[in-house]
Write a protein that holds these residues in place. Structure first.
Motif, short mmCIF file in Angstrom:
data_model
loop_
_atom_site.label_atom_id
_atom_site.label_comp_id
_atom_site.label_asym_id
_atom_site.label_seq_id
_atom_site.Cartn_x
_atom_site.Cartn_y
_atom_site.Cartn_z
N THR A 7 0.83 -1.20 0.00
CA THR A 7 0.00 0.00 0.00
C THR A 7 0.86 1.25 0.00
O THR A 7 2.03 1.22 0.40
N GLY A 62 -3.91 4.39 0.48
CA GLY A 62 -3.97 2.96 0.80
C GLY A 62 -3.49 2.70 2.21
O GLY A 62 -4.01 1.82 2.91
N MET A 68 -6.30 3.68 4.47
CA MET A 68 -7.34 2.66 4.45
C MET A 68 -7.00 1.53 5.40
O MET A 68 -7.85 1.08 6.19
N PHE A 76 -3.18 -0.09 -3.77
CA PHE A 76 -3.37 -1.37 -3.09
C PHE A 76 -2.90 -2.43 -4.06
O PHE A 76 -3.51 -2.65 -5.12
N ILE A 97 -12.14 -1.06 -0.44
CA ILE A 97 -11.21 0.04 -0.15
C ILE A 97 -12.00 1.29 0.21
O ILE A 97 -11.70 1.97 1.20
N LEU A 128 -11.92 3.70 3.72
CA LEU A 128 -11.21 4.98 3.65
C LEU A 128 -11.78 5.93 4.69
O LEU A 128 -13.00 6.04 4.85
#
Length: 290
Positions: A130, A134, A137, A177, A284, A288
């Motif tokens: 990531t 990312g 997340m 990702f 994802i 977030l």
């Protein structure tokens, strides 16, 4: 848990590798050069015996990992190593703090890796990478599941060696990702899929559409140009000379007018892209922050 230095780059802790980024740029895709434990700076950390998960760090954190804290470096003195000058004053506090934080971060990443694999439906042989949003997340995924991210010790922040970029990642417009098979001996070794996403593309889940891209194909030229010149350009390797496949996730509008929510580069994982890329982007988005 023992922490082993992996080449010049990061720390290889069993199945977790903390590797440094190149000023926020996308990592080199192992689709071109199959992953063998090679760090993003080109140093060879040795082929991993098991899956390796990667988090790309800020420049401040990268700088800290580049400081040579060995006995030889301190013996040579600040004049011989400028990186030592900032650390030598509080060496007795900085070195153990760095070691503790590396160990705590490694344990955290090991648990988070298992959690992420579960949430994204990935096998134990798949490594996770990531960067940018990312990272945010994954941090939010950890928080929602009771995992506490280790705080950076004050001595490391005060010395300027490490900086908490949690908020920077949380505000980042784009993120990466990626997943790859990095375990030596695995029949799928070298297969990889990188999904770069744009939080600024407000596409409802019900309109997400997968588009296969091919350079020079007039039917998708507009979407390819949108990726090449848009927010995802720095995170997307559009070269496919090695046999990689390229995709985009859009709002389903006609070519040239479509909003691009994500770009995908696949090497040997086209089946996963076709069956799971949209659901992965939805997952994802769910985790977030903000």
């Amino acid at each position: 848990m023992d922490v082993l230095k992996a080449g010049k780059g990061g720390y290889d802790v069993n199945s977790a590798l903390i590797s440094r980024s190149a000023n926020g740029a996308a990592p080199t895709s192992p689709a071109t050069k199959p992953s063998t434990g090679i760090n993003t700076d080109g140093s060879d950390g040795g082929r991993a015996a098991g899956p390796v998960d990667t988090v790309f760090l800020s420049e401040q954190a990268s700088r800290a990992l580049r400081v040579d804290l060995s006995a030889e470096a301190f013996a040579a003195g600040p004049a011989a190593n400028s990186g030592v000058a900032a650390a030598v004053k509080d060496m007795d506090k900085i070195v153990p703090a760095m070691q503790r934080h590396a160990e705590e971060s490694s344990r955290y990443m090991e648990k988070l890796s298992a959690l992420a694999r579960s949430k994204f439906g990935l096998g134990d042989n798949v490594s996770i990478t990531t960067s940018g949003a990312g990272n945010a997340m994954l941090d939010n995924l950890a928080k929602e599941n009771g995992l506490q991210k280790p705080a950076i010790p004050d001595i490391l922040k005060q010395s300027g060696l490490l900086k908490d970029d949690t908020e920077v990642d949380a505000q980042s417009r784009t993120g990466l990702f990626g997943m790859s098979v990095t375990a030596a001996g695995d029949p799928d070794f070298g297969k990889r899929m990188d999904l770069a996403f744009d939080r600024g593309a407000k596409v409802p889940d019900g309109k997400l559409s997968l588009v296969a891209l091919k350079d020079g194909n007039p039917a998708t030229a507009g979407t390819m140009n949108a990726v090449r010149n848009g927010a995802l350009s720095s995170l997307t390797n559009l070269g496919a000379q090695d046999g990689a496949s390229l995709f985009a996730i859009t709002d389903g509008s006609e070519d040239g007018k479509a909003t691009v929510a994500a770009s995908i580069r696949s090497f040997g994982m086209d089946d996963r892209v076709n069956t799971s890329a949209i659901s992965m982007l939805k997952t994802i988005g769910h985790y977030l922050p903000g």
